[in-house]
Write a protein that holds these residues in place. Structure first.
Motif, mmCIF file in Angstrom:
data_model
loop_
_atom_site.group_PDB
_atom_site.id
_atom_site.type_symbol
_atom_site.label_atom_id
_atom_site.label_comp_id
_atom_site.label_asym_id
_atom_site.label_seq_id
_atom_site.Cartn_x
_atom_site.Cartn_y
_atom_site.Cartn_z
ATOM 1 N N ALA A 1 0.841 -1.190 0.000
ATOM 2 C CA ALA A 1 0.000 0.000 0.000
ATOM 3 C C ALA A 1 0.881 1.246 0.000
ATOM 4 O O ALA A 1 1.874 1.324 0.725
ATOM 5 N N ALA A 2 0.541 2.217 -0.822
ATOM 6 C CA ALA A 2 1.368 3.418 -0.959
ATOM 7 C C ALA A 2 0.476 4.635 -1.202
ATOM 8 O O ALA A 2 -0.700 4.508 -1.537
ATOM 9 N N ARG A 3 1.077 5.804 -1.009
ATOM 10 C CA ARG A 3 0.402 7.069 -1.285
ATOM 11 C C ARG A 3 1.316 7.905 -2.178
ATOM 12 O O ARG A 3 2.504 8.080 -1.879
ATOM 13 N N LEU A 4 0.766 8.414 -3.253
ATOM 14 C CA LEU A 4 1.563 9.200 -4.184
ATOM 15 C C LEU A 4 2.148 10.447 -3.511
ATOM 16 O O LEU A 4 3.293 10.818 -3.771
ATOM 17 N N THR B 1 1.613 -0.321 -5.093
ATOM 18 C CA THR B 1 2.747 -0.312 -6.012
ATOM 19 C C THR B 1 4.008 -0.529 -5.172
ATOM 20 O O THR B 1 3.917 -0.883 -3.996
ATOM 21 N N ASP B 2 5.164 -0.345 -5.758
ATOM 22 C CA ASP B 2 6.411 -0.357 -4.994
ATOM 23 C C ASP B 2 6.751 1.099 -4.668
ATOM 24 O O ASP B 2 7.207 1.842 -5.554
ATOM 25 N N ASP C 1 -2.526 0.661 -10.540
ATOM 26 C CA ASP C 1 -2.857 0.281 -9.177
ATOM 27 C C ASP C 1 -2.972 -1.234 -9.102
ATOM 28 O O ASP C 1 -3.843 -1.836 -9.720
ATOM 29 N N LYS C 2 -2.076 -1.876 -8.346
ATOM 30 C CA LYS C 2 -2.025 -3.336 -8.252
ATOM 31 C C LYS C 2 -2.903 -3.878 -7.133
ATOM 32 O O LYS C 2 -2.779 -5.057 -6.774
ATOM 33 N N THR C 3 -3.791 -3.062 -6.600
ATOM 34 C CA THR C 3 -4.635 -3.484 -5.472
ATOM 35 C C THR C 3 -5.428 -4.738 -5.796
ATOM 36 O O THR C 3 -5.584 -5.644 -4.967
ATOM 37 N N ARG C 4 -5.915 -4.813 -7.020
ATOM 38 C CA ARG C 4 -6.730 -5.955 -7.442
ATOM 39 C C ARG C 4 -5.905 -7.026 -8.142
ATOM 40 O O ARG C 4 -6.420 -7.872 -8.843
ATOM 41 N N GLY C 5 -4.594 -6.952 -7.961
ATOM 42 C CA GLY C 5 -3.738 -7.972 -8.578
ATOM 43 C C GLY C 5 -3.410 -7.669 -9.997
ATOM 44 O O GLY C 5 -2.780 -8.468 -10.653
#
Length: 249
Positions: free
Chosen positions: A94-97, A129-130, A245-249
């Motif tokens: 989990a990340a924040r821009l 993301t990374d 956004d990789k939240t949903r894979g």
């Protein structure tokens, strides 16, 4: 001799020439800041008691600035080697821009004091993301903007204005970075991501190995994202980084 001077050079001959030019450029870019660091510290050591407090601060500031520049060059060279060896893997979380932008700016060292950064949020900024790689990519574009993009309303190259907007929409995040420099000719907008690009410029007064945008593009590809460049209608270059956004894979 330049690639254009060669008589029907092959692709391999051109790349070999550019490789030699890059080694020469890297050598120069490493030695120049190192010479300033050594010179400043030698003066401090030999003449410390005779120097005014203002002069001492100036010498320390020069050494620190060049140390950061040397660290930037070396880090880019090592990172380029890692990407070419396919030795980098993203770690998704989990990340924040907004936080990634702050982290990127914090790593700019004295360079960030040379101008003004205006940051605007456009909606939510949470995504998966990374964050370390993501911040690294942002930092590389910011470094480029601070260094080359500084003219607006009487500002100088040493006092650039950088405008950043960011947000998440339609399953991807974006970070848009606009400078107020001369912009990039349309025919060169793809070439700026080539690690040999800087070596083909006639103007070599700006030091730097020219690897920053190449590494940035490698990072964005590794994150399944992309980086795009254009010119703003009112002047200056605009680099936009897109993070899926990789939240949903």
């Amino acid at each position: 001799m330049t690639p254009d001077d060669m008589s029907s050079p092959t692709h391999d001959e051109i790349r070999e020439y550019l490789h030699r030019q890059m080694l020469s450029s890297v050598s120069h870019d490493l030695k120049t800041p190192l010479a300033t660091i050594i010179g400043s510290l030698e003066v401090m050591t030999m003449l410390y008691d005779r120097l005014s407090e203002e002069k001492r601060r100036s010498l320390i500031s020069s050494a620190l600035t060049e140390a950061f520049r040397l660290d930037y060059f070396i880090t880019n060279i090592l990172d380029m080697a890692k990407f070419e060896a396919d030795a980098v893997r993203p770690r998704l979380e989990a990340a924040r821009l907004g936080q990634m932008i702050q982290d990127a700016q914090a790593r700019l060292g004295p360079l960030k004091t040379r101008g003004e950064l205006r940051v605007t949020a456009a909606g939510r900024d949470e995504l998966t993301t990374d964050p370390m790689l993501g911040a690294r990519a942002i930092g590389l574009v910011l470094h480029n903007a601070y260094k080359f993009g500084g003219r607006k309303a009487g500002r100088t190259e040493d006092n650039p204005l950088i405008e950043v907007s960011y947000g998440v929409a339609n399953g991807e995040g974006f970070v848009r970075i606009r400078d107020h420099g001369e912009g990039i000719p349309p025919e060169m907008q793809t070439a700026v991501f080539d690690k040999y690009m800087r070596l083909q410029k006639a103007d070599q007064q700006n030091a730097g190995t020219g690897l920053g945008l190449t590494i940035c593009q490698s990072i964005m590809r590794l994150l399944d994202g992309r980086i795009e460049v254009s010119n703003h209608p009112d002047g200056g270059a605009v680099f936009t980084l897109y993070y899926p956004d990789k939240t949903r894979g």
